[in-house]
Design an enzyme around this catalytic site. Structure first.
Site, PDB file in Angstrom:
ATOM      1  CB  ALA A   1      24.088  39.372  -6.753  1.00 37.31           C
ATOM      2  CE  LYS A   2      30.852  36.835  -3.495  1.00 34.38           C
ATOM      3  NZ  LYS A   2      30.074  37.292  -2.281  1.00 34.38           N
ATOM      4  NE  ARG A   3      22.147  36.901  -9.008  1.00 34.32           N
ATOM      5  CZ  ARG A   3      21.738  36.767  -7.822  1.00 34.32           C
ATOM      6  NH1 ARG A   3      22.870  36.598  -6.815  1.00 34.32           N
ATOM      7  NH2 ARG A   3      20.444  36.700  -7.287  1.00 34.32           N
TER       8      ARG A   3
END
Lengths: 276, 276
Positions: free
Chosen positions: A92-94
């Protein structure tokens, strides 16, 4: 899933393969498009065909969000179908200010049953640490990625070393090898020796094998540690190995080829470990 | 929404306020919890109470994702209720390899009607540029954020300047002031003069006023440009201004106070501009 359980799973399956489930309706075989939930139908067949050959599944949230509510529902159904025997990664590369990162962590760790979320490090400690605060859950922080854009900032000099090295050495102080991994792209094989000096004990999630050109052999030889310490992700090279009604058996054959290439490294590293 | 339309909207409403809609069911007034969709019910009242006082709404996706499919549905209903007369920001802080960033861009620009998405720069050009490839749509790239973690990497030296300055100067070459903005936190007021030298023409999205302690006056005096060039976001300071059944009128009062503080700057900067 704990680190010990993950290592045990790698030993049992002779595999450190992570299958990336990034479904694209433009590439899903035509005969599935009439299904009520074609994304889930596609994922289900891929999962059933590869379950015994991999230890992890990685779902890139972009490929679900682009279908709105239906996509999010397909994501929920997919993780439910995978179950508890695989390490489940939300790619998700949050990363956001502290209270917001906590909401993201809840989304993936409590609302959904993911074991790990990929996290972008740019915003620093309070954007990463909330993902480290859930028992048995993991943050997988971007180190050196597999894409050309890695040259723009990650590889730029930052206080006497490339920025990604600063990220690895700083972020590794925020967690430990039981709740923190790093993303290092397979296309960056020349950097693995140096990376293993900075983070000798952490698992690395390695995308970029297959469609992006990284070499499984090179990664395995340069980046494995005494726990094996690698999850090598293949997405398109498995899910789109076949384009017709036999796509699932083509996916299985592709996954099996990776697993067979991995088996000797698992035998060598983890068998020695047992003997010790 | 184009830059000209955004400036026109700022002039007409005497406001460069962005209202952040980050609903948290633990903070939503109790009388709404019985609604079929309490998140949307909350947002709807806030929107109806503030519509004429702001030019933008910003939805932080974390606060919707943490409620799964129901949250995503509430997000869709919220943006549909806002309509086309406000600049709509998905505060998603996305960014991934090229083909994946394109999927995120489609999620927010095609599937949903957002005008802009916030983007993390760490992965470089091919992670940012896909968001710049949609007509009339915007990428808002993280520059210097409002949180304490900004000190960990953003403010670290990178090739003779702080990393965030390198990000501003590099990324500004990938787009132009009609499709690219930057996030600069209100808590970083001392940096605004230097920032305006690097990106004189771009709009800045400025979070951190209110709950995080930034000063609207200081931002307006140091960071406005000849287009005004600011979207100042307030989330909790407006949405949770009241906690009871009168929460919407409390939100209106809070938004109105910000709008009234903004009006003189709008009059001064954009009236002069008309006379020119």
């Amino acid at each position: 899933m704990t680190r010990i359980q993950l290592i045990q799973s790698i030993r049992e399956r002779g595999s450190y393969l992570c299958v990336g489930l990034d479904p694209d309706l433009d590439k899903v075989p035509a005969h599935l498009l009439g299904e009520e939930d074609p994304i889930f139908a596609f994922n289900k067949e891929i999962i059933d065909a590869t379950r015994d050959l991999c230890v992890a599944y990685k779902l890139n949230t972009a490929f679900y969000e682009c279908y709105g509510v239906e996509g999010w529902r397909a994501l929920e159904r997919t993780v439910s179908h995978i179950g508890q025997d695989h390490f489940l990664i939300a790619d998700a590369k949050r990363g956001d200010i502290g209270n917001t990162s906590t909401q993201y962590a809840k989304a993936f760790f409590e609302r959904l049953p993911f074991d790990a979320v990929t996290v972008a490090p740019y915003m620093g400690a309070d954007s990463v640490k909330p993902f480290l605060a859930f028992d048995g859950k993991w943050a997988i922080v971007l180190g050196l990625t597999s894409n050309p854009g890695a040259a723009d900032f990650e590889l730029q000099e930052a206080g006497g070393m490339p920025l990604y090295e600063r990220v690895l050495s700083t972020v590794s102080g925020w967690g430990h090898p039981d709740n923190l991994m790093f993303v290092v792209g397979a296309t960056q094989a020349s950097a693995f020796v140096r990376i293993r000096k900075l983070v000798p004990d952490h698992f690395l999630l390695v995308p970029g094998v297959g469609a992006q050109g990284g070499s499984l052999r090179e990664i395995s030889e340069k980046a494995a540690n005494s726990d094996l310490g690698l999850l090598v992700n293949v997405s398109r090279g498995i899910t789109y190995a076949g384009k017709g009604e036999d796509f699932a058996s083509a996916a299985r054959a592709a996954a099996q080829a990776y697993q067979q290439e991995m088996q000797p490294y698992v035998d060598k590293i983890l068998r020695v470990k047992i003997i010790k």
